[in-house]
Design a protein around this motif. Structure first.
Motif, PDB file in Angstrom:
ATOM      1  N   GLY A 173      32.164  35.455  21.574  1.00 51.87           N
ATOM      2  CA  GLY A 173      30.770  35.028  21.648  1.00 51.87           C
ATOM      3  C   GLY A 173      30.131  35.221  23.004  1.00 51.87           C
ATOM      4  N   HIS A 174      30.790  35.901  23.908  1.00 50.63           N
ATOM      5  CA  HIS A 174      30.252  36.107  25.260  1.00 50.63           C
ATOM      6  C   HIS A 174      29.007  37.001  25.200  1.00 50.63           C
ATOM      7  N   PRO A 175      27.971  36.737  26.029  1.00 48.81           N
ATOM      8  CA  PRO A 175      26.747  37.551  25.998  1.00 48.81           C
ATOM      9  C   PRO A 175      26.975  39.047  26.216  1.00 48.81           C
ATOM     10  N   LEU A 176      28.061  39.413  26.905  1.00 46.61           N
ATOM     11  CA  LEU A 176      28.328  40.827  27.185  1.00 46.61           C
ATOM     12  C   LEU A 176      29.355  41.437  26.228  1.00 46.61           C
ATOM     13  N   ALA A 177      29.806  40.650  25.249  1.00 43.58           N
ATOM     14  CA  ALA A 177      30.874  41.126  24.363  1.00 43.58           C
ATOM     15  C   ALA A 177      30.464  42.330  23.531  1.00 43.58           C
ATOM     16  N   GLY A 178      29.174  42.515  23.282  1.00 41.57           N
ATOM     17  CA  GLY A 178      28.731  43.638  22.464  1.00 41.57           C
ATOM     18  C   GLY A 178      28.435  44.900  23.254  1.00 41.57           C
ATOM     19  N   GLU A 179      28.567  44.846  24.581  1.00 41.41           N
ATOM     20  CA  GLU A 179      28.275  46.010  25.411  1.00 41.41           C
ATOM     21  C   GLU A 179      29.408  47.038  25.331  1.00 41.41           C
ATOM     22  N   SER A 180      29.058  48.307  25.479  1.00 43.46           N
ATOM     23  CA  SER A 180      30.077  49.359  25.494  1.00 43.46           C
ATOM     24  C   SER A 180      30.784  49.408  26.841  1.00 43.46           C
ATOM     25  N   GLU A 181      30.055  49.074  27.922  1.00 43.42           N
ATOM     26  CA  GLU A 181      30.666  48.972  29.232  1.00 43.42           C
ATOM     27  C   GLU A 181      29.806  48.083  30.124  1.00 43.42           C
ATOM     28  N   ILE A 182      30.446  47.481  31.130  1.00 40.39           N
ATOM     29  CA  ILE A 182      29.745  46.585  32.050  1.00 40.39           C
ATOM     30  C   ILE A 182      30.258  46.847  33.462  1.00 40.39           C
ATOM     31  N   THR A 183      29.556  46.294  34.457  1.00 42.51           N
ATOM     32  CA  THR A 183      30.095  46.281  35.812  1.00 42.51           C
ATOM     33  C   THR A 183      30.816  44.962  36.012  1.00 42.51           C
ATOM     34  N   LEU A 184      31.797  44.952  36.874  1.00 39.52           N
ATOM     35  CA  LEU A 184      32.549  43.729  37.110  1.00 39.52           C
ATOM     36  C   LEU A 184      31.659  42.649  37.729  1.00 39.52           C
ATOM     37  N   HIS A 185      30.662  43.070  38.478  1.00 39.74           N
ATOM     38  CA  HIS A 185      29.755  42.118  39.127  1.00 39.74           C
ATOM     39  C   HIS A 185      29.008  41.250  38.102  1.00 39.74           C
ATOM     40  N   GLN A 186      28.844  41.769  36.887  1.00 39.05           N
ATOM     41  CA  GLN A 186      28.151  41.008  35.850  1.00 39.05           C
ATOM     42  C   GLN A 186      28.942  39.767  35.417  1.00 39.05           C
ATOM     43  N   LEU A 187      30.214  39.683  35.815  1.00 41.69           N
ATOM     44  CA  LEU A 187      31.050  38.530  35.451  1.00 41.69           C
ATOM     45  C   LEU A 187      31.198  37.544  36.604  1.00 41.69           C
ATOM     46  N   LYS A 188      30.390  37.710  37.648  1.00 35.30           N
ATOM     47  CA  LYS A 188      30.561  36.893  38.856  1.00 35.30           C
ATOM     48  C   LYS A 188      30.374  35.405  38.596  1.00 35.30           C
ATOM     49  N   ASP A 189      29.583  35.034  37.605  1.00 32.03           N
ATOM     50  CA  ASP A 189      29.334  33.615  37.326  1.00 32.03           C
ATOM     51  C   ASP A 189      30.293  33.031  36.292  1.00 32.03           C
ATOM     52  N   ASP A 190      31.153  33.867  35.729  1.00 28.96           N
ATOM     53  CA  ASP A 190      32.102  33.395  34.714  1.00 28.96           C
ATOM     54  C   ASP A 190      33.337  32.779  35.364  1.00 28.96           C
ATOM     55  N   LYS A 191      34.011  31.940  34.610  1.00 25.77           N
ATOM     56  CA  LYS A 191      35.316  31.430  35.030  1.00 25.77           C
ATOM     57  C   LYS A 191      36.390  32.436  34.599  1.00 25.77           C
ATOM     58  N   PHE A 192      37.365  32.644  35.476  1.00 24.05           N
ATOM     59  CA  PHE A 192      38.407  33.639  35.218  1.00 24.05           C
ATOM     60  C   PHE A 192      39.733  32.979  34.862  1.00 24.05           C
ATOM     61  N   ILE A 193      40.463  33.655  33.980  1.00 27.31           N
ATOM     62  CA  ILE A 193      41.828  33.267  33.634  1.00 27.31           C
ATOM     63  C   ILE A 193      42.735  34.360  34.186  1.00 27.31           C
ATOM     64  N   LEU A 194      43.561  33.998  35.152  1.00 26.77           N
ATOM     65  CA  LEU A 194      44.385  34.986  35.845  1.00 26.77           C
ATOM     66  C   LEU A 194      45.869  34.694  35.667  1.00 26.77           C
ATOM     67  N   PHE A 195      46.677  35.696  35.986  1.00 20.27           N
ATOM     68  CA  PHE A 195      48.110  35.487  36.027  1.00 20.27           C
ATOM     69  C   PHE A 195      48.454  34.596  37.226  1.00 20.27           C
ATOM     70  N   SER A 196      49.549  33.881  37.125  1.00 21.78           N
ATOM     71  CA  SER A 196      49.984  33.011  38.209  1.00 21.78           C
ATOM     72  C   SER A 196      50.395  33.834  39.427  1.00 21.78           C
ATOM     73  N   LYS A 197      50.522  33.159  40.564  1.00 22.50           N
ATOM     74  CA  LYS A 197      50.947  33.832  41.781  1.00 22.50           C
ATOM     75  C   LYS A 197      52.336  34.438  41.585  1.00 22.50           C
ATOM     76  N   GLY A 198      52.527  35.632  42.119  1.00 20.39           N
ATOM     77  CA  GLY A 198      53.797  36.333  41.957  1.00 20.39           C
ATOM     78  C   GLY A 198      53.732  37.448  40.938  1.00 20.39           C
ATOM     79  N   TYR A 199      52.722  37.421  40.064  1.00 25.20           N
ATOM     80  CA  TYR A 199      52.548  38.469  39.064  1.00 25.20           C
ATOM     81  C   TYR A 199      51.642  39.555  39.635  1.00 25.20           C
ATOM     82  N   SER A 200      52.028  40.808  39.438  1.00 19.07           N
ATOM     83  CA  SER A 200      51.373  41.929  40.117  1.00 19.07           C
ATOM     84  C   SER A 200      49.924  42.142  39.689  1.00 19.07           C
TER      85      SER A 200
END
Length: 303
Positions: A173-200
Motif C-alpha cells: 500500500g505504499h504511495p510509490l509501490a505502483g511506480e516502475s522505478e524511483i530514486t532512493l531519495h524519495q524514501l528519505k521520510d520512510d522508516k527503514f528495516i535493515l539487517f543487523s550489524k555484522g551483515y554485509s
C-alpha cells in the motif's frame, strides 16, 4: 601415542565431559577415561582439571589441544585427498555461504552441478561476512560464496562471479509501490528495516542512503531476508534487498521497485585460501561456477 587417544582427547576437550564425549564417540566411558589417562601419563602432564561436574583444559592442555586439532585436520585432509585421487568425482565439497544466497542461487547452482557430478557430496556452513572469511582461513570450508567480495585480503583469494542490483522493497500500500522505478531519495521520510550489524547488506544500504542525501531512520533490524520481507509486507517500513533475496513463497509479500539513482549493487564472490591448493573436487566445482557465470578465472588457484 595413538591416533585414537588424540581423537578422544579432542572430543573430551570440546564437550568438557567424559560421558558426553563417550556417547558421541559410541564407546564406553571407561575406555575414554583410560585413553586420556594413558595420554597424560605418556606426556607427563595433566591435560584436564575438574570444574564442578565438568572437565576443563589446563594451560598446557589448551596448548596441546590447539596443536592436536591442527594435526587431525591435516590428517582428515590427507585422507580426503587420497580418496579424491582415487576418484575425484566422489569427494566432498565443504561450502560456506551467506543466508541471502541460500534462498535461490545456491539450490539452483547445486542442482546443476549434481547433474554433472551426481556422486559428489556437499557439506554446507552458513555465516556472515566475517565468519565466512574465518571459516575459509581456518580450513573449516574449502570454498565460500561471499558478499561483498573482499578486494584485498592476505589470506584469501577468489573470483567475483556476479554483480547484483538492489531493489527498493515497499509495503503493497505504499504511495510509490505502483511506480516502475524511483530514486532512493524519495524514501528519505520512510522508516527503514535493515539487517543487523555484522551483515554485509547493512553498510551497502547505509552508504547508498548517504549518497542519496539522507540518513535512514531505522525502525527495525533483522537477521534473515524472510524477516525483512515479512516486516516490509506488514507495513512496518521499507528496505533494500538484492534481486535474489527478494524471492518469496508466502501470500504476504512486499512490492519490489527498481532504484534509478543512485545505482545500488553488491558483488558476489567465491573465495578460497591463498596459501593452499584446492582439493580436486572443490576445484571442479570452482571451474563449473566460473563457466556458469562466464567468468575468467583468477590464476592463483591454479598454481
Amino acid at each position: 601415542m595413538e591416533l585414537r587417544q588424540l581423537q578422544y582427547f579432542v572430543k573430551v576437550a570440546g564437550k568438557e565431559h567424559v560421558t558426553q564425549a563417550a556417547e558421541e564417540l559410541h564407546v564406553a566411558q571407561s575406555a575414554v577415561s583410560r585413553q586420556i589417562h594413558q595420554l597424560e601419563k605418556e606426556l607427563g602432564v595433566e591435560l584436564f582439571k575438574q570444574k564442578g561436574r565438568n572437565l576443563q583444559l589446563t594451560a598446557v592442555g589448551q596448548l596441546f589441544c590447539t596443536r592436536v586439532e591442527s594435526i587431525l585436520k591435516d590428517l582428515d585432509r590427507a585422507v580426503a585427498e587420497v580418496h579424491e585421487f582415487l576418484d575425484p568425482e566422489q569427494g566432498e565439497i565443504r561450502l560456506g555461504f551467506p543466508h541471502s544466497l541460500g534462498v535461490h542461487l545456491l539450490p539452483v547452482i547445486i542442482a546443476e552441478f549434481k547433474k554433472r557430478y551426481p556422486n559428489v557430496k556437499f557439506r554446507f556452513k552458513q555465516g556472515m561476512f566475517t565468519t565466512l572469511i574465518r571459516d575459509v582461513t581456518e580450513a573449516e570450508v574449502d570454498l565460500a560464496f561471499i558478499s561483498p567480495f573482499p578486494d584485498h585480503h592476505e589470506q584469501v583469494s577468489g573470483d567475483v562471479v556476479l554483480t547484483e542490483e538492489l531493489f527498493a522493497i515497499l509495503p503493497p500500500g505504499h504511495p510509490l509501490a505502483g511506480e516502475s522505478e524511483i530514486t532512493l531519495h524519495q524514501l528519505k521520510d520512510d522508516k527503514f528495516i535493515l539487517f543487523s550489524k555484522g551483515y554485509s547488506l547493512r553498510p551497502i544500504v547505509l552508504h547508498a542512503c548517504l549518497e542519496a542525501g539522507f540518513t535512514p531512520k531505522i525502525a527495525f533490524e533483522g537477521e534473515e531476508t524472510d524477516t525483512i520481507r515479512g516486516l516490509v509486507a506488514a507495513g512496518m517500513g521499507v528496505s533494500l534487498l538484492p534481486e535474489m533475496a527478494s524471492y518469496h513463497n508466502g501470500n504476504l509479500a512486499p512490492t519490489r521497485v527498481k532504484i534509478s539513482a543512485p545505482k545500488v549493487t553488491r558483488t558476489i564472490g567465491l573465495i578460497y585460501r591463498s596459501d593452499d591448493k584446492l582439493p580436486l573436487v572443490a576445484q571442479s566445482f570452482r571451474t563449473f561456477l566460473l563457466e556458469h557465470f562466464n567468468v575468467k578465472p583468477c590464476p592463483e588457484a591454479d598454481k
